[in-house]
Design a protein around this motif. Structure first.
Motif, PDB file in Angstrom:
ATOM      1  N   ALA A 147       0.824  -1.208   0.000  1.00 59.53           N
ATOM      2  CA  ALA A 147       0.000   0.000   0.000  1.00 59.53           C
ATOM      3  C   ALA A 147       0.861   1.263   0.000  1.00 59.53           C
ATOM      4  CB  ALA A 147      -0.927  -0.014   1.223  1.00 59.53           C
ATOM      5  N   LYS A 148       1.956   1.239   0.773  1.00 55.50           N
ATOM      6  CA  LYS A 148       2.846   2.400   0.808  1.00 55.50           C
ATOM      7  C   LYS A 148       3.505   2.630  -0.549  1.00 55.50           C
ATOM      8  CE  LYS A 148       3.927   2.341   5.745  1.00 55.50           C
ATOM      9  NZ  LYS A 148       5.004   2.178   6.754  1.00 55.50           N
ATOM     10  N   THR A 149       3.889   1.532  -1.210  1.00 56.78           N
ATOM     11  CA  THR A 149       4.490   1.661  -2.542  1.00 56.78           C
ATOM     12  C   THR A 149       3.491   2.248  -3.530  1.00 56.78           C
ATOM     13  OG1 THR A 149       5.920  -0.244  -2.105  1.00 56.78           O
ATOM     14  CG2 THR A 149       5.613   0.411  -4.404  1.00 56.78           C
ATOM     15  N   LYS A 150       2.258   1.767  -3.448  1.00 56.03           N
ATOM     16  CA  LYS A 150       1.231   2.283  -4.350  1.00 56.03           C
ATOM     17  C   LYS A 150       0.944   3.746  -4.060  1.00 56.03           C
ATOM     18  CE  LYS A 150      -3.398   1.266  -6.074  1.00 56.03           C
ATOM     19  NZ  LYS A 150      -4.585   0.377  -5.977  1.00 56.03           N
ATOM     20  N   GLU A 151       0.969   4.105  -2.768  1.00 54.61           N
ATOM     21  CA  GLU A 151       0.726   5.498  -2.398  1.00 54.61           C
ATOM     22  C   GLU A 151       1.841   6.399  -2.935  1.00 54.61           C
ATOM     23  OE1 GLU A 151      -0.210   8.108   1.625  1.00 54.61           O
ATOM     24  OE2 GLU A 151       1.056   6.331   1.719  1.00 54.61           O
TER      25      GLU A 151
END
Length: 280
Positions: free
Chosen positions: A270-274
């Motif tokens: 999720a952090k990478t996508k964010e």
């Protein structure tokens, strides 16, 4: 009802002009409940009112349990395949056994005429036995491996079920005060005294105590039901308002090692996508 009209009023009993959530004792405003259905809901034991908060919690629980149910379906399918494979293997074994017996009878008859053929038959039978032993062993090993996978999956499911009513409290100072008293005080403060002593089944420290350690051991708290645990988890935002050393604690679900690994992977993803898209 589609809109959450939750009130902070606690302890109102179910009366003629009101209803109460059958899970969390929440009483909705009187004007949000049609008056023409109040008599039926108060007089019929089969009608129950569930508030929007509890409905959302149940939807979340369905999302968590769906992978487990899907995995159970996969396990049942694999067990069925194993059973069919075993049945076919037994059938082949019987046919081959009958063939060996029939050939044995014929070769025994030839053996009485020619000893050379008798020796050839013995060699052939030995080779057949060795080959069949290898085939059976491979089949048994495959079945054992499949059974181990099924057993491991069932153990994981049972472990998750045992922990579903648990929470873990971190950074709770180890002192002369009993952990049960500290935990009860924390939970009552977070839930406006709605947690009772009977709602807490067990409070235990995790791991062995080390005298010179500065990090308190985690505390595992087991509740009487998932509803009570969920009530606590919905109140953890109030931790910062607790007095003294209690405002430094953290409360989380009691997850298995595999669940923790999966959760960390999901958070990293999720952090990478964010970072790439600017939002989750």
């Amino acid at each position: 009802m589609s809109k959450d009209t939750r009130s902070t009023t606690k302890g109102i009993k179910n009366g003629v002009n009101s209803v109460t959530c059958c899970f969390c004792d929440y009483v909705p405003p009187a004007e949000s409940v049609p008056k023409d259905i109040l008599p039926a809901m108060n007089n019929c034991r089969n009608l129950r009112y569930i508030c929007d908060g509890c409905l959302r919690s149940f939807d979340g629980l369905k999302t968590l349990t769906k992978p487990i149910l899907d995995k159970n379906d996969e396990i049942e399918l694999e067990i069925k395949k194993i059973s069919e494979h075993t049945t076919a293997l037994c059938k082949d074994f019987c046919e081959l056994k009958q063939l060996v017996v029939a050939n044995g009878d014929r070769l025994n008859q030839i053996n009485s005429v020619d000893n050379t053929l008798d020796k050839s038959f013995d060699n052939f039978k030995q080779q057949m036995n060795e080959s069949w032993t290898g085939i059976v062993k491979q089949g048994i090993d495959a079945v054992k491996n499949d059974v181990k996978v099924v057993q491991r999956t069932l153990e994981v499911v049972n472990t998750i079920k045992e922990r579903e009513n648990n929470v873990i409290i971190f950074n709770l100072i180890e002192s002369n005060r009993k952990d049960n008293d500290s935990v009860s005080a924390i939970l009552r403060s977070l839930t406006d005294n709605s947690i009772k002593d009977d709602d807490i089944l067990r409070v235990t420290r995790q791991g062995r105590k080390i005298d010179d350690s500065k990090t308190p051991r985690p505390v595992i708290v087991k509740f009487a039901s998932f509803v009570i645990k969920n009530r606590v988890m919905r109140s953890i935002s109030k931790i910062k308002s607790l007095e003294g050393e209690f405002n430094k604690i953290k409360i989380s679900h009691d997850l298995t090692r595999d669940q923790r690994v999966e959760l960390r992977e999901l958070i990293a993803e999720a952090k990478t996508k964010e970072a790439n898209d600017g939002h989750f």
